[in-house]
Design a protein around this motif. Structure first.
Motif, PDB file in Angstrom:
ATOM      1  N   ILE A   1       0.378  -1.339  -0.127  1.00 16.42           N
ATOM      2  CA  ILE A   1       0.090   0.023  -0.191  1.00 16.42           C
ATOM      3  C   ILE A   1       1.075   1.768   0.268  1.00 16.42           C
ATOM      4  O   ILE A   1       0.556   1.891  -0.802  1.00 16.42           O
ATOM      5  N   ILE A   2       2.367   1.117   0.945  1.00 20.92           N
ATOM      6  CA  ILE A   2       2.749   2.507   1.040  1.00 20.92           C
ATOM      7  C   ILE A   2       3.629   2.716  -0.273  1.00 20.92           C
ATOM      8  O   ILE A   2       3.768   3.917  -1.104  1.00 20.92           O
ATOM      9  N   GLU A   3       4.017   1.653  -0.624  1.00 20.35           N
ATOM     10  CA  GLU A   3       4.719   1.980  -1.943  1.00 20.35           C
ATOM     11  C   GLU A   3       3.986   2.266  -3.614  1.00 20.35           C
ATOM     12  O   GLU A   3       4.054   3.125  -3.645  1.00 20.35           O
ATOM     13  N   PHE A   4       2.329   1.949  -3.055  1.00 21.47           N
ATOM     14  CA  PHE A   4       1.112   2.257  -4.218  1.00 21.47           C
ATOM     15  C   PHE A   4       1.288   3.642  -4.149  1.00 21.47           C
ATOM     16  O   PHE A   4       1.551   4.413  -5.065  1.00 21.47           O
ATOM     17  N   GLN A   5       1.207   4.128  -2.719  1.00 24.47           N
ATOM     18  CA  GLN A   5       0.817   5.831  -2.809  1.00 24.47           C
ATOM     19  C   GLN A   5       1.804   7.093  -2.833  1.00 24.47           C
ATOM     20  O   GLN A   5       1.875   7.658  -3.298  1.00 24.47           O
ATOM     21  N   SER A   6       3.358   6.100  -2.587  1.00 23.64           N
ATOM     22  CA  SER A   6       4.709   6.508  -2.920  1.00 23.64           C
ATOM     23  C   SER A   6       4.835   6.995  -4.768  1.00 23.64           C
ATOM     24  O   SER A   6       5.156   7.866  -4.947  1.00 23.64           O
ATOM     25  N   LYS A   7       4.510   5.834  -4.945  1.00 24.55           N
ATOM     26  CA  LYS A   7       4.984   5.574  -6.071  1.00 24.55           C
ATOM     27  C   LYS A   7       3.440   6.743  -7.310  1.00 24.55           C
ATOM     28  O   LYS A   7       3.893   7.175  -8.238  1.00 24.55           O
ATOM     29  N   HIS A   8       2.170   6.747  -6.987  1.00 25.69           N
ATOM     30  CA  HIS A   8       1.253   7.524  -7.319  1.00 25.69           C
ATOM     31  C   HIS A   8       0.933   7.887  -6.809  1.00 25.69           C
ATOM     32  O   HIS A   8      -0.027   9.104  -7.373  1.00 25.69           O
ATOM     33  N   SER A   9       1.608   8.800  -6.186  1.00 23.68           N
ATOM     34  CA  SER A   9       1.138  10.407  -5.237  1.00 23.68           C
ATOM     35  C   SER A   9      -0.067  10.318  -4.763  1.00 23.68           C
ATOM     36  O   SER A   9      -0.888  11.840  -5.454  1.00 23.68           O
ATOM     37  N   VAL A  10      -1.175   9.233  -4.283  1.00 24.55           N
ATOM     38  CA  VAL A  10      -2.441   8.804  -3.729  1.00 24.55           C
ATOM     39  C   VAL A  10      -2.320   9.339  -1.921  1.00 24.55           C
ATOM     40  O   VAL A  10      -1.350   7.961  -1.773  1.00 24.55           O
ATOM     41  N   SER A  11      -3.156  10.566  -1.741  1.00 23.46           N
ATOM     42  CA  SER A  11      -3.955   9.615  -0.466  1.00 23.46           C
ATOM     43  C   SER A  11      -4.472   9.021   0.337  1.00 23.46           C
ATOM     44  O   SER A  11      -4.715   7.983  -0.328  1.00 23.46           O
ATOM     45  N   ASP A  12      -4.494   8.666   1.740  1.00 25.71           N
ATOM     46  CA  ASP A  12      -5.160   7.650   1.561  1.00 25.71           C
ATOM     47  C   ASP A  12      -6.526   7.964   1.499  1.00 25.71           C
ATOM     48  O   ASP A  12      -7.581   6.696   1.668  1.00 25.71           O
ATOM     49  N   THR A  13      -6.968   9.210   2.010  1.00 23.70           N
ATOM     50  CA  THR A  13      -8.534   9.433   0.793  1.00 23.70           C
ATOM     51  C   THR A  13      -8.660   9.217  -0.511  1.00 23.70           C
ATOM     52  O   THR A  13      -9.891   8.478  -0.195  1.00 23.70           O
TER      53      THR A  13
END
Length: 61
Positions: free
Chosen positions: A10-22
């Motif tokens: 999840i963290i890797e995906f969020q970092s790579k795609h600049s996606v917030s938790d929301t």
């Protein structure tokens, strides 16, 4: 999948795609609380919810 592997994915995906938790919660159709629990590696989430998150991440790669 181990909880720490899910958290890392999840963290890797969020970092790579600049996606917030929301944004991730909205896009994956899960609550922000579920996303936080998955990232923390503990909490109240089901195997179906884990699969839902993984399916979403896989669909975006």
């Amino acid at each position: 999948m181990k909880p720490e592997e899910l958290s890392d994915a999840i963290i890797e995906f969020q970092s790579k795609h600049s996606v917030s938790d929301t944004a991730l919660a909205f896009s994956s159709h899960l609550s922000v609380e579920k996303v936080h629990a998955m990232k923390a590696g503990h909490g109240n989430f089901t195997n179906d919810e884990v699969n839902q998150m993984l399916d979403y991440i896989q669909s975006q790669i």
